[in-house]
Design a protein around this motif. Sequence first.
Motif, short mmCIF file in Angstrom:
data_model
loop_
_atom_site.label_atom_id
_atom_site.label_comp_id
_atom_site.label_asym_id
_atom_site.label_seq_id
_atom_site.Cartn_x
_atom_site.Cartn_y
_atom_site.Cartn_z
N PHE A 1 -5.15 3.40 6.67
CA PHE A 1 -5.38 3.59 5.24
C PHE A 1 -6.55 4.54 4.97
O PHE A 1 -6.56 5.24 3.96
CB PHE A 1 -5.56 2.25 4.50
N MET B 1 -4.89 7.80 5.05
CA MET B 1 -4.13 8.00 3.82
C MET B 1 -5.04 8.35 2.65
O MET B 1 -4.70 9.18 1.80
CB MET B 1 -3.30 6.75 3.49
N SER B 2 -6.20 7.73 2.59
CA SER B 2 -7.13 7.99 1.49
C SER B 2 -7.62 9.44 1.52
O SER B 2 -7.72 10.09 0.48
CB SER B 2 -8.33 7.04 1.55
N ALA C 1 -4.74 11.60 0.49
CA ALA C 1 -4.48 11.46 -0.96
C ALA C 1 -5.39 12.38 -1.76
O ALA C 1 -4.96 13.01 -2.73
CB ALA C 1 -4.69 10.01 -1.39
N ALA D 1 -4.19 15.93 -1.30
CA ALA D 1 -2.90 16.11 -1.97
C ALA D 1 -3.10 16.25 -3.48
O ALA D 1 -2.50 17.11 -4.13
CB ALA D 1 -1.97 14.94 -1.66
N GLU D 2 -3.95 15.40 -4.02
CA GLU D 2 -4.20 15.45 -5.46
C GLU D 2 -4.86 16.77 -5.83
O GLU D 2 -4.52 17.39 -6.85
CB GLU D 2 -5.06 14.25 -5.89
N HIS E 1 2.14 16.38 -3.40
CA HIS E 1 2.02 15.02 -2.89
C HIS E 1 3.07 14.69 -1.83
O HIS E 1 4.22 15.11 -1.96
CB HIS E 1 2.11 14.03 -4.06
N PRO E 2 2.70 13.92 -0.83
CA PRO E 2 3.66 13.54 0.21
C PRO E 2 4.57 12.39 -0.25
O PRO E 2 4.26 11.67 -1.19
CB PRO E 2 2.75 13.04 1.33
N GLU E 3 5.69 12.25 0.44
CA GLU E 3 6.46 11.00 0.41
C GLU E 3 6.02 10.30 1.68
O GLU E 3 6.15 10.86 2.77
CB GLU E 3 7.96 11.28 0.51
N TRP E 4 5.50 9.09 1.55
CA TRP E 4 4.97 8.47 2.76
C TRP E 4 5.07 6.97 2.72
O TRP E 4 5.18 6.36 1.66
CB TRP E 4 3.54 8.92 3.03
N SER E 5 5.04 6.39 3.93
CA SER E 5 5.09 4.94 4.04
C SER E 5 4.10 4.49 5.11
O SER E 5 3.71 5.27 5.99
CB SER E 5 6.50 4.47 4.39
N ASN E 6 3.70 3.26 4.99
CA ASN E 6 2.70 2.68 5.90
C ASN E 6 3.12 1.27 6.26
O ASN E 6 3.47 0.47 5.40
CB ASN E 6 1.33 2.67 5.20
N VAL E 7 3.11 0.99 7.56
CA VAL E 7 3.24 -0.38 8.07
C VAL E 7 2.11 -0.59 9.07
O VAL E 7 2.08 0.06 10.12
CB VAL E 7 4.60 -0.63 8.75
N PHE F 1 0.10 10.16 -9.77
CA PHE F 1 -0.28 9.86 -8.39
C PHE F 1 -1.62 9.14 -8.33
O PHE F 1 -1.81 8.22 -7.52
CB PHE F 1 -0.34 11.15 -7.56
N PHE G 1 -2.05 5.75 -6.36
CA PHE G 1 -2.89 5.61 -5.17
C PHE G 1 -4.12 4.75 -5.46
O PHE G 1 -4.62 4.06 -4.55
CB PHE G 1 -3.29 6.97 -4.57
N PRO H 1 0.90 -5.17 3.68
CA PRO H 1 2.25 -4.88 3.17
C PRO H 1 2.95 -3.80 4.00
O PRO H 1 2.30 -3.04 4.72
CB PRO H 1 1.97 -4.34 1.76
N GLU H 2 4.28 -3.74 3.90
CA GLU H 2 5.04 -2.55 4.27
C GLU H 2 5.25 -1.83 2.95
O GLU H 2 5.79 -2.42 2.01
CB GLU H 2 6.41 -2.94 4.83
N TRP H 3 4.82 -0.59 2.84
CA TRP H 3 4.93 0.05 1.53
C TRP H 3 5.11 1.54 1.64
O TRP H 3 4.78 2.16 2.65
CB TRP H 3 3.73 -0.30 0.65
N SER H 4 5.67 2.10 0.56
CA SER H 4 5.87 3.54 0.51
C SER H 4 5.48 4.04 -0.87
O SER H 4 5.45 3.27 -1.85
CB SER H 4 7.32 3.89 0.81
N ASN H 5 5.14 5.31 -0.93
CA ASN H 5 4.70 5.93 -2.18
C ASN H 5 5.34 7.31 -2.31
O ASN H 5 5.33 8.09 -1.36
CB ASN H 5 3.17 6.05 -2.17
N VAL H 6 5.92 7.56 -3.48
CA VAL H 6 6.36 8.90 -3.84
C VAL H 6 5.80 9.17 -5.24
O VAL H 6 6.20 8.52 -6.21
CB VAL H 6 7.90 9.04 -3.84
#
Lengths: 101, 101
Positions: free
Chosen positions: A47, A50-51, A54, A57-58, A63-69, B43, B47, B64-69
């Motif tokens: 994370f 990702m921060s 982010a 990107a901003e 902006h990306p399409e992204w996921s995190n587990v 965004f 975020f 969580p398992e999560w995604s962002n677009v």
Amino acid sequence: MEARMSIEKLTDAERAEHLPALTGWTVVDGRDAIAKSFKFSDFVGAFGFMSRVALLAEKADHHPEWSNVYNGVDIVLTTHDADGLSMRDVKLARAIDGVAA
Amino acid sequence: MEARMSIEKLTDAERAEHLPALTGWTVVDGRDAIAKSFKFSDFVGAFGFMSRVALLAEKADHHPEWSNVYNGVDIVLTTHDADGLSMRDVKLARAIDGVAA
């Protein structure tokens, strides 16, 4: 051609020049998009990455399409306004790799 | 039964009590997991929400398992150590709804 400023899709020459230079990024099946997966030691690592992405990107307004587990982050880049890959994706991919390095 | 502290799956009684009380969360097809989608104005909204959830999740040691677009965030909750839903998911879902409110 539209009069408004548009975001141009990558030309074949631009693809040949820029895409192979993006280490670890692969073209997504069935989409004009590129993807890469990142692994970190834990959720805080993921994370934190990702921060930082982010904020980049901003700032770039792209902006990306992204996921995190947990410790994994999967990122897909494409340019919706260009209906495919543009230089924005190449630049963001480079910036993301810079953050991950 | 294992001697170590384990995270217990929700019982049928617990499911009947807690899951219907989670507004907007739905059970995922084919998985013992719950999911909810959130939309924000942009965004930064999305975020910002994710950042607050990330801090809660890390504190609870349940992620969580999560995604962002762009302005959308899709979240799936399940407890890998319990091989399904546990009270950790119910609590995190409540906390996430508190952040989104």
